[in-house]
Design a protein around this motif. Structure first.
Motif, PDB file in Angstrom:
ATOM      1  N   GLU A  21     -21.687 -18.683 -12.326  1.00 42.58           N
ATOM      2  CA  GLU A  21     -22.261 -17.396 -12.735  1.00 42.58           C
ATOM      3  C   GLU A  21     -22.209 -17.148 -14.229  1.00 42.58           C
ATOM      4  OE1 GLU A  21     -20.840 -13.876 -10.714  1.00 42.58           O
ATOM      5  OE2 GLU A  21     -20.297 -15.119  -8.997  1.00 42.58           O
TER       6      GLU A  21
ATOM      7  N   TRP B 145     -13.289 -17.566  -3.928  1.00 38.78           N
ATOM      8  CA  TRP B 145     -14.717 -17.930  -3.971  1.00 38.78           C
ATOM      9  C   TRP B 145     -15.357 -17.370  -5.236  1.00 38.78           C
ATOM     10  CZ3 TRP B 145     -18.857 -14.593  -4.289  1.00 38.78           C
ATOM     11  CH2 TRP B 145     -20.117 -15.177  -4.193  1.00 38.78           C
ATOM     12  N   MET B 146     -15.029 -16.131  -5.557  1.00 34.47           N
ATOM     13  CA  MET B 146     -15.601 -15.521  -6.759  1.00 34.47           C
ATOM     14  C   MET B 146     -15.114 -16.249  -8.004  1.00 34.47           C
ATOM     15  SD  MET B 146     -15.668 -11.515  -7.867  1.00 34.47           S
ATOM     16  CE  MET B 146     -16.311 -10.830  -6.367  1.00 34.47           C
TER      17      MET B 146
ATOM     18  N   MET C 271     -25.010 -18.390  -7.634  1.00 33.28           N
ATOM     19  CA  MET C 271     -23.703 -18.222  -6.987  1.00 33.28           C
ATOM     20  C   MET C 271     -23.608 -19.266  -5.892  1.00 33.28           C
ATOM     21  SD  MET C 271     -23.349 -14.098  -6.513  1.00 33.28           S
ATOM     22  CE  MET C 271     -25.022 -13.811  -5.947  1.00 33.28           C
ATOM     23  N   PRO C 272     -22.412 -19.770  -5.613  1.00 32.52           N
ATOM     24  CA  PRO C 272     -22.302 -20.715  -4.506  1.00 32.52           C
ATOM     25  C   PRO C 272     -22.583 -20.032  -3.172  1.00 32.52           C
ATOM     26  CG  PRO C 272     -20.135 -20.259  -5.451  1.00 32.52           C
ATOM     27  CD  PRO C 272     -21.131 -19.526  -6.291  1.00 32.52           C
ATOM     28  N   GLY C 273     -23.303 -20.695  -2.334  1.00 29.10           N
ATOM     29  CA  GLY C 273     -23.622 -20.148  -1.015  1.00 29.10           C
ATOM     30  C   GLY C 273     -22.670 -20.680   0.038  1.00 29.10           C
ATOM     31  N   PRO C 274     -22.926 -20.342   1.295  1.00 28.60           N
ATOM     32  CA  PRO C 274     -22.009 -20.774   2.363  1.00 28.60           C
ATOM     33  C   PRO C 274     -21.948 -22.297   2.526  1.00 28.60           C
ATOM     34  CG  PRO C 274     -23.996 -19.742   3.262  1.00 28.60           C
ATOM     35  CD  PRO C 274     -24.020 -19.500   1.787  1.00 28.60           C
ATOM     36  N   GLY C 275     -22.919 -23.012   1.957  1.00 38.92           N
ATOM     37  CA  GLY C 275     -22.883 -24.473   2.034  1.00 38.92           C
ATOM     38  C   GLY C 275     -22.122 -25.112   0.891  1.00 38.92           C
TER      39      GLY C 275
ATOM     40  N   LEU D 105     -18.897 -24.294  -0.035  1.00 42.62           N
ATOM     41  CA  LEU D 105     -17.495 -23.894   0.032  1.00 42.62           C
ATOM     42  C   LEU D 105     -16.570 -25.100   0.034  1.00 42.62           C
ATOM     43  CD1 LEU D 105     -17.748 -21.185   2.829  1.00 42.62           C
ATOM     44  CD2 LEU D 105     -17.994 -20.889   0.361  1.00 42.62           C
TER      45      LEU D 105
END
Lengths: 158, 340
Positions: free
Chosen positions: B241, B232-233, B262-266, B268
């Motif tokens: 980022e 994810w990072m 940053m990408p959020g939980p939506g 992924l």
């Protein structure tokens, strides 16, 4: 300016303290009442580490004046466990490896618990929506979503 | 205007630890009068599992239950010296130091037990459940607690061990430049799929498939956790980022989480992870360390996937919509590679 007496029902127990002028609820909970479970992340309502419930609704405690919570029920992650008995969400977070550094975890738990309390069978999209205000740097979110889904599925069983 | 799909691949070799020699980590292990053991380290557990893994390694080497090991770490005033938790070195460096220290402590523990049982220490084995007995004769047995107490209160013996990991300085051959800079490599391969919108320039990662070779996965749950979070990072570094979007100009740099994307939980992408276990010869029980490498392959894979999707080769991260659109314009339009 004078300090103001503030009384809240914190995790079911009436607690009182004096709020400094302009003191936010996060600081009042941590320094005034000694509940260190809500975390200071950004101080401007963008990270969610300080998430608490006020009368059952999630709020960012860094953006709420302490005196605005006077007379209301405040819920934090410290109130989830019943003694040594963890909330099912806490168990699910452990089983799903949903925490690494752990700094976001109290806020995540409060957001997730509030979701499940109002919607015991959330969809994945609803879970994502519920934690979208909580930043996590370590997990990639997937284990957190899986932990919340696990509790939701447990509840749907007869 | 259309959304183009692309696929990108990357493979990496990742050196474990700081190299060119040195890179020391120390560990001290001692028993307590209750028969439990303390491992003193200065390595930091940032949540990656340092304490869990060194605890497993110490219990395995000592031959005692994992519940009987306490890892005391992160106080550099009281712990033995360590270079630190970085460079994916924790499991490998500290793990080796813990093995060395635990082996010495174990040998003293067996000497203490041997004296009580009136046997040769070389004939003793541990059962991993808190007992030490004569090989082939489980009834001639003493608990690790009794052995520790006998050492402490009767024999005047210190059940303790010292461990260090240190690799010798690698000399450089002045003629050829040849050297041995690295003791251990980990490896990974990753395939990502993206969708690139040629109207907005937005890149969405839609699928990730990865394979990681990290030696033996000493704690498979923690390994997967690191790989999942690290990927994810990596996705975040690839397409979101930056602290200096117009580097070297400092303009428009983010100052808080409102601006630091940053990408959020939506956001992924499904991520399928395969962990290949090939125990490392010099690793503690074969372990290397996932560490930083879990983020690394995502970046080149995403860049390659964007090239595959629209024919734009991005050479400065992150892959922002602006860079994608400028690239598409410079090419006179999107040029999907798969259509060529």
């Amino acid at each position: 300016m004078a300090k103001k007496p503030v009384t809240v029902t914190l995790n079911g127990t009436e607690r009182a303290g004096f709020a400094e002028p302009g003191q936010n609820l996060l600081d009042f909970l941590r320094r005034g009442l000694g509940d260190l479970s809500p975390k200071y992340g950004c101080g401007q309502g963008t990270c969610g580490a300080c998430t608490v419930t006020i009368d059952g609704q999630t709020h960012l405690s860094c953006l709420v004046l302490a005196e605005a919570a006077d007379g209301r029920a405040v819920g934090t992650a410290a109130g989830l466990a019943d003694g040594a008995r963890l909330d099912p969400l806490q168990d699910a977070f452990m089983e799903n490896f949903a925490a690494q550094c752990g700094y976001c975890t109290p806020g995540m738990l409060v957001s997730a618990r509030a979701l499940l309390d109002r919607n015991p069978r959330p969809t994945r999209a609803e879970i994502v929506e519920a934690i979208s205000g909580n930043l996590c740097r370590c997990t990639g979110y997937e284990p957190i979503i899986a932990a919340i889904e696990a509790v939701a599925e447990e509840r749907t069983r007869p | 205007m259309a959304v183009h799909r692309g696929r990108g691949f990357a493979a990496i070799n990742y050196p474990i630890g700081m190299n060119l020699g040195g890179d020391p980590s120390q560990a001290l292990v001692h028993s307590n009068p209750d028969g439990k053991f303390t491992v003193a380290l200065s390595a930091i557990d940032l949540g990656q599992g340092m304490k869990s893994v060194t605890r497993q390694i110490a219990a395995e080497t000592l031959g005692i239950p994992i519940d009987d090991v306490y890892v005391d770490t992160a106080d550099s005033d009281t712990g033995p010296h360590d270079m630190g938790s970085f460079a994916s070195r924790g499991t490998h460096r500290m793990g080796n130091a813990v093995i060395m220290a635990a082996q010495e402590a174990r040998s003293v523990m067996l000497e203490a037990a041997a004296e009580e049982l009136e046997v040769d220490p070389g004939d003793l084995v541990t059962d991993g459940r808190g007992n030490i007995h004569v090989r082939g004769a489980p009834s001639r047995s003493i608990t690790t607690m009794a052995a520790a107490q006998a050492a402490q209160f009767k024999q005047g013996r210190t059940i303790a061990g010292r461990g260090i990991f240190l690799i010798p300085l690698s000399e450089v051959d002045p003629e050829t430049g040849e050297m041995t800079p690295v003791s251990t490599f980990a490896h990974a391969a990753m395939l990502v799929e993206v969708e690139v919108d040629d109207e907005t320039g937005e890149v969405a990662v839609t699928d990730m498939q990865s394979a990681y070779e990290v030696g033996r996965a000493l704690n498979p749950g923690l390994v997967e956790q690191q790989l999942r979070g690290g990927a994810w990072m990596g996705m975040s570094h690839a397409a979101w980022e930056t602290t200096e979007p117009y580097y070297p100009a400092r303009d428009h740099g983010p100052v808080d989480f409102n601006h630091y994307l940053m990408p959020g939980p939506g956001d992924l992408a499904p991520h399928h992870i395969s962990v290949l276990e090939r125990p490392a010869e010099d690793g503690p029980y074969g372990g290397k360390g996932p560490g930083e490498m879990c983020a690394n392959p995502v970046l080149p894979a995403v860049v390659n996937a964007v090239y595959d999707a629209v024919g734009v080769r991005i050479d400065e991260l992150p892959v922002t919509p602006e860079k994608v659109l400028r690239g598409i314009r410079a090419n006179g339009g999107a040029r999907p590679r798969q259509a060529l």
